[in-house]
Design a protein around this motif. Structure first.
Motif, short mmCIF file in Angstrom:
data_model
loop_
_atom_site.label_atom_id
_atom_site.label_comp_id
_atom_site.label_asym_id
_atom_site.label_seq_id
_atom_site.Cartn_x
_atom_site.Cartn_y
_atom_site.Cartn_z
N UNK A 272 0.84 -1.20 0.00
CA UNK A 272 0.00 0.00 0.00
C UNK A 272 0.88 1.26 0.00
N UNK A 273 1.97 1.20 0.73
CA UNK A 273 2.89 2.35 0.79
C UNK A 273 3.51 2.59 -0.59
N UNK A 274 3.86 1.49 -1.29
CA UNK A 274 4.41 1.65 -2.66
C UNK A 274 3.34 2.18 -3.60
N UNK A 275 2.11 1.72 -3.43
CA UNK A 275 1.02 2.18 -4.29
C UNK A 275 0.83 3.69 -4.10
N UNK A 276 0.88 4.13 -2.84
CA UNK A 276 0.75 5.56 -2.55
C UNK A 276 1.88 6.34 -3.20
N UNK A 277 3.09 5.78 -3.16
CA UNK A 277 4.24 6.47 -3.74
C UNK A 277 4.07 6.60 -5.26
N UNK A 278 3.52 5.55 -5.90
CA UNK A 278 3.32 5.58 -7.36
C UNK A 278 2.31 6.66 -7.74
N UNK A 279 1.22 6.74 -7.00
CA UNK A 279 0.18 7.72 -7.31
C UNK A 279 0.69 9.14 -7.01
N UNK A 280 1.40 9.29 -5.90
CA UNK A 280 1.93 10.60 -5.53
C UNK A 280 2.92 11.09 -6.59
N UNK A 281 3.75 10.17 -7.10
CA UNK A 281 4.75 10.57 -8.10
C UNK A 281 4.07 11.15 -9.34
N UNK A 282 2.99 10.53 -9.77
CA UNK A 282 2.27 11.05 -10.95
C UNK A 282 1.66 12.41 -10.64
N UNK A 283 1.03 12.51 -9.46
CA UNK A 283 0.41 13.80 -9.10
C UNK A 283 1.47 14.91 -9.07
N UNK A 284 2.62 14.61 -8.44
CA UNK A 284 3.66 15.65 -8.34
C UNK A 284 4.21 16.00 -9.72
N UNK A 285 4.32 15.00 -10.60
CA UNK A 285 4.86 15.27 -11.95
C UNK A 285 3.93 16.20 -12.72
N UNK A 286 2.68 16.28 -12.29
CA UNK A 286 1.71 17.16 -12.96
C UNK A 286 1.53 18.47 -12.20
N UNK A 287 2.40 18.69 -11.21
CA UNK A 287 2.35 19.95 -10.45
C UNK A 287 1.24 19.99 -9.41
N UNK A 288 0.70 18.84 -9.05
CA UNK A 288 -0.37 18.81 -8.04
C UNK A 288 0.23 18.69 -6.65
#
Ligand SMILES: O=P(O)(O)OC[C@H]1O[C@](O)(COP(=O)(O)O)[C@@H](O)[C@@H]1O
Length: 315
Positions: free
Chosen positions: A299-315
């Motif tokens: 779950x922690x890795x899943x959160x990291x994957x989603x967060x990485x995409x959000x941050x890459x889009x400036x969110x």
């Protein structure tokens, strides 16, 4: 049937139309408005739905290429956006669909200021996070379909394997609605029996090999359906209409929807699915469902994957 309540569905593609059709048949709401930029398409879909009204619970179904059709909705369901092509992951869609939300969501909030926003557009976790930011609404009013469908796929496969009715299998997929999603095997039960202890008739056990196969099938099923028929639609239509009923009927129902976590198992500031209590006000609470060490790590890795995409889009 719910008392008078209006649902607006943004996007009359395969998913939006399937949600409308499922909601009509199930009597989910009394008023349903469909919006799409394509006027001919939305008109055709609304005609097709209305022509079935004789055979379903009563409802008023309208549609337009003018976003005003969503005005005053109790729930706005966002399905619009670029769709997943064969071979594409949901995360590939992120940039286009976040950009769409930046324009769309403030307009929806203006037209339906009291509405909850229910995001279905993929990648649903990132788009829900974006919609929350662009809406200015409190986090409990913006959530997404998340892993409700993945969990029903999981339950179907466990039920099929064990030959027990799917309704009596209680199991959740948590995390991203996508490749990093996490089956919560440690809390999955059938008739109160942990699935990890399931003996059945002796050949129907859910050992690690079977669990790995079922997990793989859940993750790959969207790709298989997209390859075969172009889009997943019917099951997500049913899943979303079930979420809508939990809201409109104020059911306080536990559903694995995606919403912004605020220190759940140490995870915060990311939209992910965890079993959550859903009612008329949206997300009432996110459950800290017990996790095994492996599940917590995944779950922690899943959160990291989603967060990485959000941050890459400036969110
Ligand atoms: O297995 P039980 O305890 O009879 O529960 C069955 C009920 O659980 C449900 O499957 C809902 O289960 P969840 O709460 O796990 O989503 C209902 O559809 C069904 O009526």
């Amino acid at each position: 049937m719910s008392c008078v309540s209006k649902v607006a569905v943004v996007g009359a593609g395969a998913v939006g139309t399937a949600i409308a059709y499922a909601a009509q048949i199930r009597g989910t709401c009394r008023e349903l408005a469909l919006f799409d930029l394509n006027a001919a398409k939305v008109r055709a879909e609304v005609l097709d739905l209305n022509h079935g009204l004789q055979f379903t619970p009563m409802a008023r179904i309208t549609g337009s290429d003018d976003l005003e059709v969503c005005a005053g909705a109790d729930v706005v369901v966002i399905t619009a956006g670029a769709k997943q092509d064969p071979g594409q992951t949901r995360l590939d869609l992120a940039a286009a669909n976040v950009a769409m939300c930046r324009e769309l969501v403030p307009e929806l909030v203006r037209l339906a200021p009291g509405a909850l926003l229910l995001v279905v557009t993929n990648p649903v976790d990132v788009v829900t996070y974006a919609a929350l930011e662009f809406s200015g609404l409190p986090p409990h009013r913006v959530f997404g379909s998340g892993t409700v469908l993945d969990s029903s796929r999981l339950r179907f496969l466990i039920a099929e394997h064990t030959r027990v009715a799917v309704q009596n299998v209680h199991a959740y997929i948590a995390g991203e609605h996508g490749d990093s999603e996490v089956p919560l095997w440690s809390t999955a039960t059938i008739g109160g029996v942990p699935v990890t202890d399931w003996e059945g008739n002796g050949v129907r056990t859910l050992d690690e090999e079977v669990r790995t196969r079922i997990h793989h099938q859940v993750v790959s099923s969207a790709y298989e359906i997209i390859a075969g028929k172009g889009a997943t639609s019917l099951a997500i239509g049913l899943a979303v209409s079930r979420v809508l009923e939990a809201v409109l009927d104020d059911e306080h129902r536990v559903l694995p929807v995606t919403s912004r976590l605020d220190d759940v198992h140490g995870l915060a500031d990311v939209c992910l699915s965890m079993p959550s209590v859903v009612g008329r006000n949206g997300i009432e609470s996110v459950l800290a469902t017990p996790l095994s060490d492996d599940e917590l790590e995944a779950l922690t890795s899943s959160a990291a994957a989603v967060t990485a995409v959000a941050r890459s889009l400036g969110l």
